[in-house]
Design an enzyme around this catalytic site. Structure first.
Site, mmCIF file in Angstrom:
data_model
loop_
_atom_site.group_PDB
_atom_site.id
_atom_site.type_symbol
_atom_site.label_atom_id
_atom_site.label_comp_id
_atom_site.label_asym_id
_atom_site.label_seq_id
_atom_site.Cartn_x
_atom_site.Cartn_y
_atom_site.Cartn_z
ATOM 1 N N SER A 193 0.871 -1.184 0.000
ATOM 2 C CA SER A 193 0.000 0.000 0.000
ATOM 3 C C SER A 193 0.899 1.223 0.000
ATOM 4 O O SER A 193 2.068 1.143 0.396
ATOM 5 C CB SER A 193 -0.861 -0.033 1.276
ATOM 6 O OG SER A 193 -1.407 1.226 1.549
ATOM 7 N N TYR A 240 -2.265 -0.834 10.722
ATOM 8 C CA TYR A 240 -2.381 -1.188 9.298
ATOM 9 C C TYR A 240 -1.115 -0.785 8.544
ATOM 10 O O TYR A 240 -0.516 -1.577 7.807
ATOM 11 C CB TYR A 240 -3.607 -0.492 8.700
ATOM 12 C CG TYR A 240 -3.782 -0.693 7.208
ATOM 13 C CD1 TYR A 240 -4.308 -1.877 6.695
ATOM 14 C CD2 TYR A 240 -3.425 0.315 6.297
ATOM 15 C CE1 TYR A 240 -4.469 -2.060 5.327
ATOM 16 C CE2 TYR A 240 -3.584 0.137 4.931
ATOM 17 C CZ TYR A 240 -4.117 -1.046 4.448
ATOM 18 O OH TYR A 240 -4.269 -1.222 3.080
#
Ligand code: NAP
Length: 259
Positions: free
Chosen positions: A166, A179
């Site tokens: 990501s 995360y």
């Protein structure tokens, strides 16, 4: 002066990639988080190109819906593995590996795609429970699964393991603690594996999907117009490319699906 032909040969191979029809024929590919979002689309894409896909996910009804769609389209019949990565243990993955070898004789690829964000908030307020849950699903499960499935991957002529990174795994961002950190660690795991298995038949890479129109995105960007970000169907090139034999020498890289 650089001739155009020379320049072309210097481009990364994905930019020159054109998939052949049925290019994944007879490949056995496992996709995690296959019931929704990017994983669902990748499962459909792999099936379209001839792979038999093992659909792994948490919500059985979603997996069944993908199964039905694949069968309706006339693609190879998939298999379903309902599994909540939050509670899965090493034994679950070892059993899965034995079943895959027993049923298919090998595994040609894994797309580690399932993840969740946990709570978004200040570092000081991260609970131990949330930290552990995010790391369990986003990282620990990938460690256990990859380790347990390596024997099956090694039985393939050429195998591909794809991790999902990501933008938040490249540059840290306030309030996305667990995360964000789990995505940095995912990148690290891919790099360790790529280095250890260099010159082997198993390759390891990451894909950074970029902003994509899924449930996860909508949940965290409620004010964003959904049409302003691409749907999963429009970012599938690296997902297909990395599973294809045309990428058989590509390892240790992170491909951006959108930039
Ligand atoms: P999504 O729409 O939320 O889908 C996530 C999938 O993972 C779902 O199928 C979900 O299953 C599954 N999953 C979540 N927790 C699980 C668990 N405990 N056990 C088993 N399966 C579980 O997310 P997405 O946007 O497609 O994201 C896919 C990947 O891309 C993720 O790794 C994400 O971090 C990454 N990514 C996405 C974006 C974006 O903008 N969308 C951007 C950067 C990176 P259920 O539906 O059954 O819960």
């Amino acid at each position: 002066m650089i001739l155009l032909a020379q320049l072309d040969s210097q481009l990364p191979t994905m930019l020159n990639y054109f998939p052949k029809e049925h290019t994944l024929k007879e490949k056995i590919l496992l996709v995690t988080g296959a019931g929704d979002g990017i994983g669902r689309q990748a499962a459909l894409k792999y099936s379209e190109y001839g792979a038999t896909v093992i659909l792994l996910g948490k919500t059985v009804s979603k997996l069944e819906s993908v199964y039905d769609e694949i069968v309706k389209l006339g693609y190879p019949e998939p298999a379903i593995v309902p599994l909540d990565l939050k509670g899965a243990t090493a034994k679950h993955y070892q059993d899965m590996g034995n079943t895959i070898i027993g049923q298919f004789g090998r595994l040609d690829g894994i797309l580690h795609n399932a993840s969740f964000t946990g709570h978004i908030g200040p570092f000081e307020q991260i609970t131990e429970e949330d930290w552990q849950a995010v790391f369990q699903v986003n990282l620990h499960s990938q460690f256990l699964m990859t380790q347990a499935l390596l024997p099956a991957l090694k039985l393939a002529k050429s195998a591909s393991v794809i991790f999902t990174s990501s933008d938040l795994g490249i540059k840290g961002k306030a309030f996305w603690g667990p995360y964000c950190i789990s995505k940095f660690a995912t990148q690290g795991m891919m790099e360790v594996l790529a280095d250890e298995y260099e010159n082997s038949t198993v390759r390891f890479n990451c894909i950074n999907p970029g902003p994509c129109r899924t449930k996860m995105r909508a949940q965290h960007f409620p004010g964003e117009k959904p049409e302003s970000v691409k749907p999963p169907a429009e970012i599938m090139t690296p997902y297909l490319y990395l599973m294809d034999e045309q990428a058989s020498t590509q390892t240790g890289s992170t491909l951006n699906a959108q930039y």
